[in-house]
Write an enzyme that holds these catalytic residues in place. Structure first.
Site, short mmCIF file in Angstrom:
data_model
loop_
_atom_site.label_atom_id
_atom_site.label_comp_id
_atom_site.label_asym_id
_atom_site.label_seq_id
_atom_site.Cartn_x
_atom_site.Cartn_y
_atom_site.Cartn_z
N SER A 1 95.94 12.92 52.36
CA SER A 1 97.12 12.41 53.13
C SER A 1 97.08 13.51 54.46
CB SER A 1 98.44 12.66 52.40
OG SER A 1 98.16 13.68 51.28
N HIS B 1 94.82 5.79 54.77
CA HIS B 1 96.03 6.43 54.12
C HIS B 1 97.14 5.53 53.78
CE1 HIS B 1 99.00 9.63 54.44
NE2 HIS B 1 98.82 9.39 53.56
N GLU C 1 97.75 4.13 57.37
CA GLU C 1 97.15 4.73 58.68
C GLU C 1 95.74 4.89 58.71
OE1 GLU C 1 99.53 8.94 60.11
OE2 GLU C 1 99.11 9.00 58.19
N ASN D 1 102.50 12.57 57.89
CA ASN D 1 102.95 13.82 57.09
C ASN D 1 103.03 14.94 57.92
OD1 ASN D 1 102.95 13.26 54.27
ND2 ASN D 1 100.78 12.61 53.98
C1 LIG Z 1 102.82 11.59 50.81
C2 LIG Z 1 101.94 10.77 51.80
O1 LIG Z 1 100.69 11.15 52.04
C3 LIG Z 1 102.41 9.76 52.23
C4 LIG Z 1 103.52 8.83 51.55
O2 LIG Z 1 103.24 8.11 50.86
S1 LIG Z 1 104.90 9.47 51.84
C5 LIG Z 1 106.15 8.48 50.75
C6 LIG Z 1 106.30 7.07 51.40
N1 LIG Z 1 107.15 6.51 50.69
C7 LIG Z 1 108.33 6.57 50.82
O3 LIG Z 1 108.94 7.11 51.75
C8 LIG Z 1 109.38 5.59 49.88
C9 LIG Z 1 110.89 5.92 50.02
N2 LIG Z 1 111.45 5.11 48.91
C10 LIG Z 1 111.81 3.58 49.03
O4 LIG Z 1 111.30 2.96 50.15
C11 LIG Z 1 112.39 3.03 48.15
O5 LIG Z 1 112.99 4.06 47.33
C12 LIG Z 1 111.35 2.23 46.57
C13 LIG Z 1 110.77 1.10 47.66
C14 LIG Z 1 110.67 3.35 46.56
C15 LIG Z 1 112.58 1.83 45.74
O6 LIG Z 1 113.13 0.97 46.27
P1 LIG Z 1 114.64 0.58 45.83
O7 LIG Z 1 115.35 -0.69 46.33
O8 LIG Z 1 115.40 1.79 45.66
O9 LIG Z 1 114.22 0.10 44.20
P2 LIG Z 1 114.12 -1.17 43.54
O10 LIG Z 1 115.12 -2.07 44.04
O11 LIG Z 1 113.89 -0.77 42.18
O12 LIG Z 1 112.53 -1.56 44.16
C16 LIG Z 1 112.31 -2.11 45.33
C17 LIG Z 1 110.82 -3.16 45.29
O13 LIG Z 1 110.02 -2.11 45.16
C18 LIG Z 1 109.20 -2.11 43.71
N3 LIG Z 1 109.01 -1.08 43.44
C19 LIG Z 1 109.68 0.10 43.12
N4 LIG Z 1 109.03 1.36 42.77
C20 LIG Z 1 107.91 0.74 42.47
C21 LIG Z 1 106.75 1.41 42.27
N5 LIG Z 1 106.58 2.91 41.98
N6 LIG Z 1 105.52 0.72 42.04
C22 LIG Z 1 105.47 -0.54 42.48
N7 LIG Z 1 106.61 -1.29 43.07
C23 LIG Z 1 107.58 -0.52 43.02
C24 LIG Z 1 110.21 -2.76 43.00
O14 LIG Z 1 109.69 -3.72 41.89
C25 LIG Z 1 111.00 -3.91 43.82
O15 LIG Z 1 110.19 -4.99 44.29
P3 LIG Z 1 110.99 -6.21 44.66
O16 LIG Z 1 111.76 -6.20 45.76
O17 LIG Z 1 109.61 -7.15 45.04
O18 LIG Z 1 111.70 -6.89 43.52
N1 LIG Z 2 101.52 11.08 46.21
C1 LIG Z 2 101.69 10.29 47.20
O1 LIG Z 2 102.67 10.16 47.65
C2 LIG Z 2 100.45 10.14 48.28
C3 LIG Z 2 99.24 10.66 48.04
N2 LIG Z 2 98.17 10.60 48.75
C4 LIG Z 2 96.89 11.29 48.64
O2 LIG Z 2 96.39 10.50 47.29
C5 LIG Z 2 95.38 11.27 46.56
C6 LIG Z 2 95.95 11.43 45.17
O3 LIG Z 2 97.10 11.64 44.98
P1 LIG Z 2 97.95 11.11 43.84
O4 LIG Z 2 97.63 9.72 43.06
O5 LIG Z 2 99.39 11.29 44.27
O6 LIG Z 2 97.59 12.28 42.72
P2 LIG Z 2 97.77 11.96 41.01
O7 LIG Z 2 97.73 13.48 40.72
O8 LIG Z 2 98.43 11.22 40.47
O9 LIG Z 2 96.33 11.50 40.91
C7 LIG Z 2 94.92 12.16 41.10
C8 LIG Z 2 94.13 11.63 40.25
O10 LIG Z 2 92.52 12.15 40.44
C9 LIG Z 2 91.97 12.78 39.14
N3 LIG Z 2 90.91 13.40 40.00
C10 LIG Z 2 90.91 14.80 40.01
N4 LIG Z 2 89.66 15.17 40.40
C11 LIG Z 2 89.00 14.22 40.34
C12 LIG Z 2 87.58 14.03 40.58
N5 LIG Z 2 86.73 14.80 40.91
N6 LIG Z 2 86.96 12.65 40.39
C13 LIG Z 2 87.87 11.68 40.06
N7 LIG Z 2 89.34 11.74 39.94
C14 LIG Z 2 89.76 12.90 39.95
C15 LIG Z 2 93.27 13.34 38.61
O11 LIG Z 2 92.88 13.44 37.44
P3 LIG Z 2 93.60 15.05 36.76
O12 LIG Z 2 94.73 14.34 36.31
O13 LIG Z 2 92.78 15.51 35.70
O14 LIG Z 2 93.85 15.73 37.87
C16 LIG Z 2 94.40 11.99 38.77
O15 LIG Z 2 94.12 11.23 37.86
C17 LIG Z 2 95.57 12.95 47.45
O16 LIG Z 2 94.43 12.84 48.15
C18 LIG Z 2 97.00 12.50 47.90
O17 LIG Z 2 97.01 13.71 48.96
C19 LIG Z 2 98.29 9.65 49.88
C20 LIG Z 2 99.31 8.90 50.04
C21 LIG Z 2 100.66 9.31 49.40
#
Ligand SMILES: CC(=O)CC(=O)SCCNC(=O)CCNC(=O)[C@H](O)C(C)(C)COP(=O)(O)OP(=O)(O)OC[C@H]1O[C@@H](n2cnc3c(N)ncnc32)[C@H](O)[C@@H]1OP(=O)(O)O
Ligand SMILES: NC(=O)C1=CN([C@@H]2O[C@H](COP(=O)(O)OP(=O)(O)OC[C@H]3O[C@@H](n4cnc5c(N)ncnc54)[C@H](OP(=O)(O)O)[C@@H]3O)[C@@H](O)[C@H]2O)C=CC1
Length: 283
Positions: free
Chosen positions: A119, A140, A152, A190
């Site tokens: 990320s 991503h 991304e 991010n």
């Molecule tokens: C950190 C990084 O590197 C990058 C990132 O990913 S940052 C995070 C980016 N994501 C976001 O910002 C998510 C923000 N949240 C949302 O968009 C919404 O809250 C959400 C889509 C997660 C849930 O939506 P909601 O309307 O509150 O809930 P809900 O009605 O239960 O779900 C909507 C749909 O998503 C699905 N869904 C919800 N959570 C789910 C999950 N964890 N896995 C799979 N499907 C899921 C539901 O099944 C539902 O599907 P349908 O429309 O097909 O029936």
């Molecule tokens: N969370 C998010 O919203 C997002 C995350 N990402 C990126 O995706 C990646 C995974 O994040 P996320 O799924 O949230 O993290 P989680 O902690 O849910 O999962 C990471 C997994 O990788 C395993 N792991 C650790 N080390 C190794 C290894 N050497 N070989 C194979 N598997 C390993 C972990 O095992 P253990 O449980 O033992 O640590 C765990 O099962 C990160 O790079 C994160 O930045 C990208 C987009 C969104």
């Protein structure tokens, strides 16, 4: 460059989602983690998601079974010996990712593309541990992977056009929209999202408002589907901290300093939804 067989590394929340969407799009998938129990947990998530689609009448039981049959569990990287693409989604840690990529470079066939779901970490630096930097790329996905439309796509310095086009075309097959961005800390998603989450944590740390109030303001006031603290818990507070550290170190600018409260929660093992506690308590 045809992609048929994919290994997804890391069976956590992102890896399991990526494996699911790849299998649903018809790819053969190996889901790899370091221990059987982690792979089983990932497969359990996929099963749950697919069953929900069956209940909603969007998938037949036979379709669900054929998707599940396309995903094979793996606990050794050597299983990547015949894949066309690896998508790495292990923990957000440069040392771990570099080690995995160096091994993959030895194991995978020479035509294989090595993608990372990082990320925030530099793609160019990950690529530099391999002898095929032209085949290393950032892919991503957003969380939850089956729902969010964006991928991304990040080129490292040496990534070839052919590899970029293969990943762009695969993203469309996964029913996602690829957006190309350059290789700088946090890319675009991010770089913008995480400082907002960090600032939300500061407002709690400085006693400006409770987590509930901060989330309510952003949900009702800005129409965000989740408030920033609910979202931080959903992403994982460890991942949020790693990303802030990458921004801080990568730009050398104090505006990216991680909030001490975020550090404290991560040190306490309060990692958000996945550990049962973060800004909120779960179950
Ligand atoms: C950190 C990084 O590197 C990058 C990132 O990913 S940052 C995070 C980016 N994501 C976001 O910002 C998510 C923000 N949240 C949302 O968009 C919404 O809250 C959400 C889509 C997660 C849930 O939506 P909601 O309307 O509150 O809930 P809900 O009605 O239960 O779900 C909507 C749909 O998503 C699905 N869904 C919800 N959570 C789910 C999950 N964890 N896995 C799979 N499907 C899921 C539901 O099944 C539902 O599907 P349908 O429309 O097909 O029936
Ligand atoms: N969370 C998010 O919203 C997002 C995350 N990402 C990126 O995706 C990646 C995974 O994040 P996320 O799924 O949230 O993290 P989680 O902690 O849910 O999962 C990471 C997994 O990788 C395993 N792991 C650790 N080390 C190794 C290894 N050497 N070989 C194979 N598997 C390993 C972990 O095992 P253990 O449980 O033992 O640590 C765990 O099962 C990160 O790079 C994160 O930045 C990208 C987009 C969104």
């Amino acid at each position: 460059m045809e992609i048929k067989k994919v290994m997804v590394i890391g069976a956590g929340q992102m890896g399991s989602g990526i494996a699911q969407v790849c299998a649903q799009a018809g790819y053969e998938v190996l889901l790899n983690d370091i221990k059987d129990e982690f792979v089983d947990r990932g497969l359990g998530n996929i099963n749950k998601n697919l069953n929900r689609q069956v209940e909603k009448g969007r998938l037949t039981e036979a379709e669900r079974d054929s998707v599940l049959n396309r995903i094979i569990a793996s606990v050794q990287l050597e299983d990547a010996a015949d894949v066309d693409l690896v998508i790495e989604a292990a923990v957000e840690n440069m040392e771990i990712k570099s080690k995995i990529f160096a091994q993959l470079d030895e194991i995978t066939p020479s035509h294989a593309i090595l993608a990372t779901n990082t990320s925030s970490l530099p793609i160019t630096e990950i690529a530099a541990v391999t002898k095929r930097p032209e085949k290393v790329i950032g892919m991503h996905f957003m969380n939850p992977v089956p729902v969010m439309k964006l991928i991304e796509v990040i080129r490292g310095l040496a990534t070839s056009d052919e590899v970029y086009e293969a990943i762009e075309s695969m993203s469309h097959k996964l029913n996602k929209t690829p957006v190309e961005v350059n290789d700088f800390p946090g890319f675009v998603a991010n770089r913008i999202l995480m400082p907002m989450i960090n600032e939300a944590i500061y407002t709690v740390y400085e006693g400006v408002a409770t987590p509930e109030a901060v989330d309510e303001v952003m949900k009702l006031g800005m129409n965000h589907p989740m408030g920033p603290l609910t979202l931080a818990d959903f992403i994982g507070l460890d991942t949020c901290l790693y990303i802030m550290e990458t921004l801080h170190e990568g730009f050398g600018d104090d505006k990216y300093r991680p909030c001490p409260l975020l550090r404290k929660y991560v040190k306490a093992g309060w990692l958000g939804k996945k550990s049962g506690r973060g800004f909120y308590q779960y179950n």
